[in-house]
Each structure stands twice: as structure tokens, then as C-alpha cells.
Design an enzyme around this catalytic site. Structure first.
Site, short mmCIF file in Angstrom:
data_model
loop_
_atom_site.label_atom_id
_atom_site.label_comp_id
_atom_site.label_asym_id
_atom_site.label_seq_id
_atom_site.Cartn_x
_atom_site.Cartn_y
_atom_site.Cartn_z
N LYS A 77 0.86 -1.19 0.00
CA LYS A 77 0.00 0.00 0.00
C LYS A 77 0.89 1.24 0.00
O LYS A 77 1.95 1.24 0.63
CB LYS A 77 -0.90 -0.02 1.24
CG LYS A 77 -1.92 1.08 1.33
CD LYS A 77 -2.83 0.88 2.55
CE LYS A 77 -3.87 1.96 2.70
NZ LYS A 77 -4.76 1.70 3.85
N SER B 232 -9.67 1.80 2.91
CA SER B 232 -8.77 2.57 2.07
C SER B 232 -7.72 1.75 1.32
O SER B 232 -7.11 2.26 0.38
CB SER B 232 -8.04 3.61 2.93
OG SER B 232 -7.21 2.99 3.88
N SER C 39 -9.87 -0.68 7.05
CA SER C 39 -9.28 -0.44 5.73
C SER C 39 -8.56 -1.62 5.07
O SER C 39 -8.19 -1.54 3.90
CB SER C 39 -8.31 0.74 5.80
OG SER C 39 -9.02 1.95 5.79
#
Lengths: 484, 102
Positions: A76, A151, A175
């Protein structure tokens, strides 16, 4: 090369048997990503040096005892790396490259795995659709008109579309788990303190955890083995010994006690409700005891979380001042103007909204009413967990009340967006481990089931998740795009 | 229930966090902040008498280490991230606004 039907063990065997080299694997991965990502848009940046890293692995030879050796994976874009930029999907950090590797990134590369790129996310991990990225909108591999969740939406979409076998995400209020749910993969938020956050761009520090997103439960346990453990650079990382999470994974759920909080099955989409009932039946058939429990304070979770998380985020994001790194406005005449213009131009609307709400939550007039009161409610939520875990091994619930929603539908209404995390936030409030995995489909979109465990007992979650996977075939289905 | 915040107050709160909203953004941000505050106001209804607040869930309490400076030897790499540099230093606009002294 895509990874829709390959697990880590089969990839490892191919590498060990020299059916394929690490260079082949990385080349194939990058060429597939270039193809697939035109529609999925999971990646912010690809790693130019991935091929060099793979050559180095081939030169020294694959270690037959190290399952991650030569395996391509994605991180990420809020996990810092020296090799390529880390942007947090924000204009604030568009051109930022760290001078060090995050502990998780270093652990994985020390094991010989190869970082092929950084994945898209909601800006500074604030959001649950990945639409809040300053750069691009990631698409759900099961239906391109749907969000992948967020996210960690880029990481989830990259794994679900077979671009990589493994990606790391971060989870502050859901997330990792909510995008795993929306894309039909396995996402684990480990216990608070299990994994070092050194090098994770901080959002809300008393909640943030890094965890793996994978196609199946066993792979997930393998990756958590690799990234767990104490780190002197993160004083919240636990000194507890890290077990081998795969050791008892095949032991089954016989005699296990699983509770379903009655408060977690309100207002569910009908197909989600049915999938969770079916999951409960599956666990019962396998010999577990499943019953209803009550967690009455969970309903305050989203609101209390918003007071705490925004407060922590507003403090964490003070560091972006346009001075030492990050975006700097060009026409500031004084230092104060430089701060204000850089931050106002560099941050997106959602980030500003949360900084402002956090500033209010911590302000002199409100700190008792909002921040401190929310911290007390956090205690009540923790007590709910303690009560259930006194005589249960696991808590079962849906991960999300709905399946993936349509791009553009919810991003106008912040409160609606915050409510997406209602079932995932309590685990962050209490710091307990929680995992999402696929438990059904609704109109060809995956439904996620969440298993929450006692602190530092990820093993029991994996055991139950693995047993469920062995007795269902939802995880074997692949998105339509995979047939191309 | 708290009074509704005004557009002026919204700009003030933004200013506390070193942010400035454009005039055109103010109505929407103000509306959203009011909606969010309405949500936070519901916290007051929860009975927390005698409940201790939880600020962290780590099992590591009072972690200490020796206070030894570490030289990373990465000065040049660090400066590469700075938006403006000069002679190995980070450049910023004037810190003291002389007009304020007049």
C-alpha cells in the site's frame, strides 16, 4: 502471469524446482499488471528495480525453506520504501521518496520477496472506497463500475485481479477488511502491536495496524508470520512471542465457541444476512458451537471512533508543513503563509474535513465532551469484547452490511461513508485481531464474513477461516476479468 | 446540543490547523462540519459514569531506551526531499514578518 489460481506454496515449488525463475516471475507479473491495470488502476507506481531484485535472488538461488523467496508482492502506498516513491495517494507527497524502508518492507525484502509496486488508496488512508485518492479511482475486478472498498482498495484489487499473490494494507477502522470483503479475498488486521508500524505513514496511531491481503487463508498466515514481531523502532509493537500461524491451521473448529453479536446483524442487505446464517451453519456442521451474544456498546463505535481518529489524525498530519519534504506552495511570502498555502493546496477535502473535526474534538471547549467521552466509550466497547471472550473463542459477523457499491454514489456524503465501517471499527477500538474472507455472492459481487479473535490469538481466526475455506468454494471463483 | 457553527467559525477552525478554505468551499464544509458535530453530540447521551478512558491498547507501557544519537549519514538524500535548499540547508521564507513590528 496472473495469480488467480496459484497459491504461495505452488509458486514456491515452481521456483524451487526451477520450472520458473524469479526473473520470469517478476517479468510475467509486470507485463500482466501493465495489461490488467489499464482497467483496474490498482497501482500508483511500479518498481523499476524489481527485475534487478529478482536477478539477485536467482543469482544466489532460491531458498527451499523460505516460502516468500522470489515472490512478487505489492505494498500500500503509505508504507515507505527507498526504491520508489511513497505518496499516500496525496498531492502532498506526490514526489516523496523515503530514505529508509518500513520495517515490514525490509522484513519482506530480506526474505527475498520482490516489491513490484505501490498500490492506490484513499488519501492518507481516509476513506472506504479508494475514491479519495488524489491520483486515480481503482476499480473492483468483479465489476468495474463498483468500488474496491478502501482505504486499501488498490492492494485488494491487485490481489483479487491476480496481479500479485500478496499485498500489504493498513487498517485503522476497517481499511484492510472492508476492501477484502468487497473484492472477495482474505484480509487480516492483526492485533494492535503484532506488526511494527515503523515506516507506515501514521493516520490514527492508537488504531493503525498493517496486515496482509491474500487470495486464501493459508497464504495470509504465511505472510503474517513474516511481518510480525517486536521492533525497537515502534514502541507499541509487542514483545510477545510470535507463533507459527500455520502450525495448527488444519486442526478444525470442533469444540470451538463462536458468538454472533445480535447488534451486528441489523440492517443487513438480505443476501449478506443469508450468507452469514449459512456460515454459522457451516461452522456448526464442522463441530463448532455457535450462539448469539450481545455487544451493546458497538453501536457507539462509529461516532466515538470519529472523535478519536480525527483527533489523532489532526495531530499526525501536523508534520506536513511544506518545509522538509512534501508539497510546498510556490508563492508564499512568510513562513505562516507557506504552512497555510502548502497544506491548503496539498491536502484533499476529506483530509481537511478530518483535520478540522479532529481539531474541534481536541479544542479546549470540546475535549471532555468529545475526545475524552469517546475514550470512555472505547473502554465500554473493550469491556463488551472481554465479556464475550470470557466464554467464546471467536466472534462472527459480516464485514460490511453491503457488497461493493457503485463508483461515485457515496463520495458526496461523509457520514454515509463513515457508516460503512460500523462492523469493522469495534475491533480497532479494542485492538483485537479480525479477518475478512469471502462467504458468498450477491448479484455476482462477493460477500465478506468477519472473524474477530482474542488479543494475539490470530491463530484461532486462521484455524476457523481455513476450515471454512476447506468446506466452501466461494474463494475458488475468480472475477470475470480473469477469463481474458 | 451545541450551537451550529458559522462559516466564520469554520474558517477559524481551519486556521487553527493551518488551513485556509476558499470562500466558495465554506458553505459545504460548514454544513458537513455541523452534520458531523451533530453526530458527535450524541456521545453525551452515553452513560460513562465511573468509566476510565482508554487512549491506547498497546501492552507495552513506558518503553524506554538509551538516548543515543544515531548518525544515518543520509543528509544528501534527506535534502533531496526538501522543496527548496541552498548550500546544504533547507530554505524557507522570512520567519519574522517585519510589517508586524511597525
Amino acid at each position: 502471469m496472473n495469480y488467480l489460481n496459484k497459491d504461495l506454496n505452488s509458486l514456491h515449488q515452481m521456483l524451487v524446482n526451477k520450472e520458473i525463475s524469479a526473473v520470469d516471475l517478476v517479468k510475467g507479473t509486470l507485463s500482466n499488471i501493465k495489461d490488467t491495470d489499464q482497467e483496474i488502476e490498482a497501482f500508483n507506481n511500479l518498481n523499476d528495480r524489481a527485475l534487478e531484485d529478482a536477478k539477485a535472488v536467482d543469482a544466489r538461488g532460491i531458498d527451499a525453506n523460505n516460502i516468500l523467496d522470489g515472490i512478487p508482492l505489492a505494498l500500500k502506498d503509505n508504507i515507505v520504501t527507498k526504491e520508489l516513491p511513497t505518496t499516500a495517494s496525496s498531492n502532498m507527497l506526490k514526489n516523496f521518496t523515503s530514505i529508509y524502508d518500513a520495517t515490514v518492507a525490509k522484513k519482506l525484502s530480506d526474505l527475498g520477496s520482490i516489491n513490484v509496486g505501490k498500490t492506490n488508496m484513499d488519501e492518507f488512508a481516509m476513506g472506504s472506497s479508494t475514491e479519495n485518492s488524489a491520483f486515480k479511482t481503482t476499480h473492483n475486478p468483479w465489476d468495474y463500475s463498483k468500488v474496491p472498498g478502501g482505504s486499501s482498495g488498490g492492494s485488494a484489487a491487485a490481489v483479487a485481479s491476480g496481479e500479485v499473490p500478496v499485498a500489504l494494507g493498513s487498517d485503522t477502522g476497517g481499511s484492510i477488511r472492508q476492501p477484502a470483503s468487497f473484492t472477495g479475498i482474505v484480509g487480516m488486521k492483526p492485533t494492535y502491536g503484532r506488526v511494527s508500524r515503523w515506516g507506515l505513514i501514521a493516520m490514527a496511531s492508537s488504531f493503525d495496524q498493517i496486515g496482509p491481503l491474500t487470495k486464501n487463508v493459508f497464504d495470509n498466515a504465511l505472510v503474517l508470520n513474516a511481518i510480525s514481531g517486536h521492533d525497537d523502532h515502534d514502541s507499541t509493537s509487542s514483545e510477545k512471542e510470535v507463533p507459527d500461524f500455520t502450525e495448527h491451521i488444519q486442526d478444525g473448529v470442533k469444540g470451538m465457541k463462536i458468538g454472533i453479536p445480535k447488534e451486528y446483524v441489523n440492517k443487513l442487505a438480505p443476501d449478506v444476512s443469508e450468507a452469514i446464517q449459512n456460515a454459522a451453519e457451516t461452522f456448526k456442521k464442522l463441530g463448532a458451537q455457535v450462539d448469539w451474544v450481545s455487544m451493546p456498546n458497538s453501536k457507539y463505535g462509529v461516532t466515538a471512533y470519529n472523535a478519536l481518529q480525527t483527533a489523532e489524525a489532526s495531530s499526525n498530519l501536523e508534520r506536513f508543513d511544506g518545509i522538509r519534504y512534501g508539497y510546498r506552495a510556490s508563492d508564499a511570502k512568510t513562513l505562516d503563509e507557506l504552512y497555510i498555502k502548502s497544506r491548503s493546496e496539498g491536502f484533499g477535502d476529506e483530509v481537511k474535513r478530518r483535520i478540522m473535526l479532529g481539531t474541534l474534538s481536541l479544542s479546549y471547549d470540546n475535549v471532555d465532551k468529545y475526545y475524552k467521552q469517546a475514550a470512555k466509550i472505547r473502554t465500554l466497547i473493550i469491556n463488551d469484547f472481554k465479556k464475550v471472550f470470557a466464554d467464546h473463542d471467536l466472534i462472527l459477523s459480516p464485514t460490511s452490511r453491503v457488497t461493493a457499491f457503485t463508483i461515485g454514489v457515496e463520495d458526496q456524503d461523509p457520514i454515509e461513508m463513515y457508516m460503512n465501517d460500523i462492523l469493522t471499527i469495534p475491533a480497532n477500538m479494542a485492538g483485537v485481531p479480525a479477518m475478512s474472507q469471502i462467504a458468498g455472492f450477491s448479484n455476482s459481487l462477493p460477500i465478506g464474513m468477519q472473524l474477530m479473535g482474542k488479543p494475539f490469538d490470530e491463530s484461532t481466526i486462521y484455524k476457523a477461516g481455513y476450515a471454512f475455506e476447506q468446506n466452501t468454494d466461494f474463494h475458488k471463483q475468480t472475477p470475470k476479468m480473469g477469463g481474458k | 446540543m451545541a450551537d451550529k457553527i458559522t462559516e466564520e467559525q469554520t474558517q477559524h477552525i481551519a486556521g487553527l490547523a493551518k488551513l485556509e478554505l476558499k470562500q466558495a468551499e465554506l458553505p459545504e464544509f460548514t454544513q458537513q462540519l455541523n452534520d458531523l458535530l451533530k453526530m458527535l453530540d450524541t456521545l453525551e447521551k452515553v452513560d460513562t459514569t465511573g468509566v476510565e478512558p482508554t487512549y491506547t491498547v498497546t501492552d507495552q507501557i513506558n518503553v524506554t531506551r538509551k538516548d543515543i544519537a544515531e548518525d544515518w549519514g543520509e543528509r544528501d538524500a534527506l535534502l533531496k526531499n526538501a522543496p527548496d535548499t541552498s548550500d546544504g540547508l533547507i530554505k524557507v521564507p522570512a520567519i519574522i514578518d517585519e510589517s508586524e513590528d511597525e
